[in-house]
Design a protein around this motif. Sequence first.
Motif, PDB file in Angstrom:
ATOM      1  N   LEU A 151       0.831  -1.201   0.000  1.00  0.00           N
ATOM      2  CA  LEU A 151       0.000   0.000   0.000  1.00  0.00           C
ATOM      3  C   LEU A 151       0.867   1.253   0.000  1.00  0.00           C
ATOM      4  CD1 LEU A 151      -2.713  -0.914   2.673  1.00  0.00           C
ATOM      5  CD2 LEU A 151      -2.985  -0.906   0.199  1.00  0.00           C
ATOM      6  N   LEU A 152       0.331   2.307  -0.606  1.00  0.00           N
ATOM      7  CA  LEU A 152       0.966   3.614  -0.524  1.00  0.00           C
ATOM      8  C   LEU A 152       0.650   4.253   0.823  1.00  0.00           C
ATOM      9  CD1 LEU A 152       0.057   5.029  -4.051  1.00  0.00           C
ATOM     10  CD2 LEU A 152       2.334   4.366  -3.278  1.00  0.00           C
ATOM     11  N   HIS A 153       1.377   5.317   1.161  1.00  0.00           N
ATOM     12  CA  HIS A 153       1.099   6.080   2.373  1.00  0.00           C
ATOM     13  C   HIS A 153       0.709   7.507   1.998  1.00  0.00           C
ATOM     14  CE1 HIS A 153       3.074   2.719   4.296  1.00  0.00           C
ATOM     15  NE2 HIS A 153       2.689   3.172   5.468  1.00  0.00           N
ATOM     16  N   GLU A 154      -0.250   8.056   2.714  1.00  0.00           N
ATOM     17  CA  GLU A 154      -0.666   9.453   2.556  1.00  0.00           C
ATOM     18  C   GLU A 154      -0.341  10.163   3.859  1.00  0.00           C
ATOM     19  OE1 GLU A 154      -2.055  13.078   1.473  1.00  0.00           O
ATOM     20  OE2 GLU A 154      -1.625  11.351   0.208  1.00  0.00           O
ATOM     21  N   VAL A 155       0.686  11.021   3.833  1.00  0.00           N
ATOM     22  CA  VAL A 155       1.226  11.667   5.023  1.00  0.00           C
ATOM     23  C   VAL A 155       1.674  10.553   5.975  1.00  0.00           C
ATOM     24  CG1 VAL A 155       0.872  13.508   6.716  1.00  0.00           C
ATOM     25  CG2 VAL A 155      -0.434  13.536   4.599  1.00  0.00           C
ATOM     26  N   GLU A 156       1.033  10.405   7.152  1.00  0.00           N
ATOM     27  CA  GLU A 156       1.434   9.368   8.091  1.00  0.00           C
ATOM     28  C   GLU A 156       0.409   8.239   8.167  1.00  0.00           C
ATOM     29  OE1 GLU A 156       2.143  11.259  11.792  1.00  0.00           O
ATOM     30  OE2 GLU A 156       3.958  12.279  11.120  1.00  0.00           O
ATOM     31  N   ALA A 157      -0.530   8.192   7.239  1.00  0.00           N
ATOM     32  CA  ALA A 157      -1.571   7.167   7.254  1.00  0.00           C
ATOM     33  C   ALA A 157      -1.520   6.355   5.975  1.00  0.00           C
ATOM     34  CB  ALA A 157      -2.949   7.816   7.406  1.00  0.00           C
ATOM     35  N   LEU A 158      -1.949   5.096   6.066  1.00  0.00           N
ATOM     36  CA  LEU A 158      -2.055   4.289   4.872  1.00  0.00           C
ATOM     37  C   LEU A 158      -3.041   4.923   3.901  1.00  0.00           C
ATOM     38  CD1 LEU A 158      -2.201   0.642   6.259  1.00  0.00           C
ATOM     39  CD2 LEU A 158      -0.382   1.642   4.896  1.00  0.00           C
ATOM     40  N   CYS A 159      -2.696   4.870   2.631  1.00  0.00           N
ATOM     41  CA  CYS A 159      -3.626   5.340   1.602  1.00  0.00           C
ATOM     42  C   CYS A 159      -4.674   4.250   1.435  1.00  0.00           C
ATOM     43  CB  CYS A 159      -2.861   5.576   0.299  1.00  0.00           C
ATOM     44  SG  CYS A 159      -3.885   6.199  -1.024  1.00  0.00           S
ATOM     45  N   SER A 160      -5.766   4.386   2.171  1.00  0.00           N
ATOM     46  CA  SER A 160      -6.775   3.337   2.219  1.00  0.00           C
ATOM     47  C   SER A 160      -8.166   3.942   2.158  1.00  0.00           C
ATOM     48  CB  SER A 160      -6.638   2.527   3.515  1.00  0.00           C
ATOM     49  OG  SER A 160      -6.972   3.348   4.635  1.00  0.00           O
ATOM     50  N   THR A 162     -10.461   3.372   4.318  1.00  0.00           N
ATOM     51  CA  THR A 162     -10.772   3.803   5.688  1.00  0.00           C
ATOM     52  C   THR A 162     -10.292   5.226   5.921  1.00  0.00           C
ATOM     53  OG1 THR A 162     -10.686   1.546   6.543  1.00  0.00           O
ATOM     54  CG2 THR A 162     -10.362   3.327   8.133  1.00  0.00           C
ATOM     55  N   TYR A 163      -9.071   5.518   5.466  1.00  0.00           N
ATOM     56  CA  TYR A 163      -8.523   6.864   5.620  1.00  0.00           C
ATOM     57  C   TYR A 163      -9.356   7.884   4.848  1.00  0.00           C
ATOM     58  CZ  TYR A 163      -5.249  10.762   5.000  1.00  0.00           C
ATOM     59  OH  TYR A 163      -4.676  12.020   4.956  1.00  0.00           O
ATOM     60  N   VAL A 164      -9.765   7.529   3.620  1.00  0.00           N
ATOM     61  CA  VAL A 164     -10.581   8.442   2.818  1.00  0.00           C
ATOM     62  C   VAL A 164     -11.894   8.740   3.531  1.00  0.00           C
ATOM     63  CG1 VAL A 164     -11.833   8.732   0.648  1.00  0.00           C
ATOM     64  CG2 VAL A 164      -9.533   7.747   0.632  1.00  0.00           C
TER      65      VAL A 164
END
Length: 248
Positions: A151-160, A162-164
């Motif tokens: 998975l990629l990361h968006e800032v300090e969170a997984l690019c997922s 759930t994050y969206v």
Amino acid sequence: MSAPAITRLWRGVEEVPAGWGPCVVTLGVFDGLHRSHARLVERAVRTGRTRGLPVVLVTFDPHPARVVGRPRDTAALTTVERRAVCVLPFTPDLAQLSPGAFVERVLVGALRAAAVVVGANFTFGRRGAGDPALLRGFGNGYGFTVEAVALLHEVEALCSSTYVRERLRAGDVRAASRALGRPHRVDGIACGRALDVAEGTALPAPGRYVARVDGARRTTVEVTPCGRVLVGAEGPASVEFLDLAGPS
């Protein structure tokens, strides 16, 4: 040799044409088609081009978490029509298939997969007992390769997904767009000022947003506390959320 383009949506393995395959399969929920998902699709497309094989994106509907597991936010970030070629109805019967039975029925029997691309956190089969390592073992036996993509990361969170969803609930549509790789889009039918969207669609927090309606110039839309999107239009419409708007 170039792979043929497939545009028809198959709802269930029963709709896969007789004699289909071999092909490259990328498999997952793909509920947001965010940047990590795009990475999987790009890898599958590259593999398909190298081997001269068509690529099939397989997903599940409804979201598996609505059928098994603990209740959690599964609000839809995009429709199945926008994210898949083959949609597997996620029923209790499908959820009870062992990993081996799932592979034999879907990947081997229906799709004749020559290569499978999944996320590194992908699970499958009853109680999520299958993982990429087990899938690779099945591939060795059935003759398909397996690639697990991180998975990629968006800032300090997984690019997922759930994050969206978390960013949308917070009204941070810009962060959601960064993770998705595009503005969050909602489709529906506008009647009067309100956009009628499918039940379970992920919406930003109540507030006013800068948006594009049907790809036109920027305008302002409002998400109400009761989950309505006020767009001031009529008929079928799509709304892309770009940023928070200032007070009226």
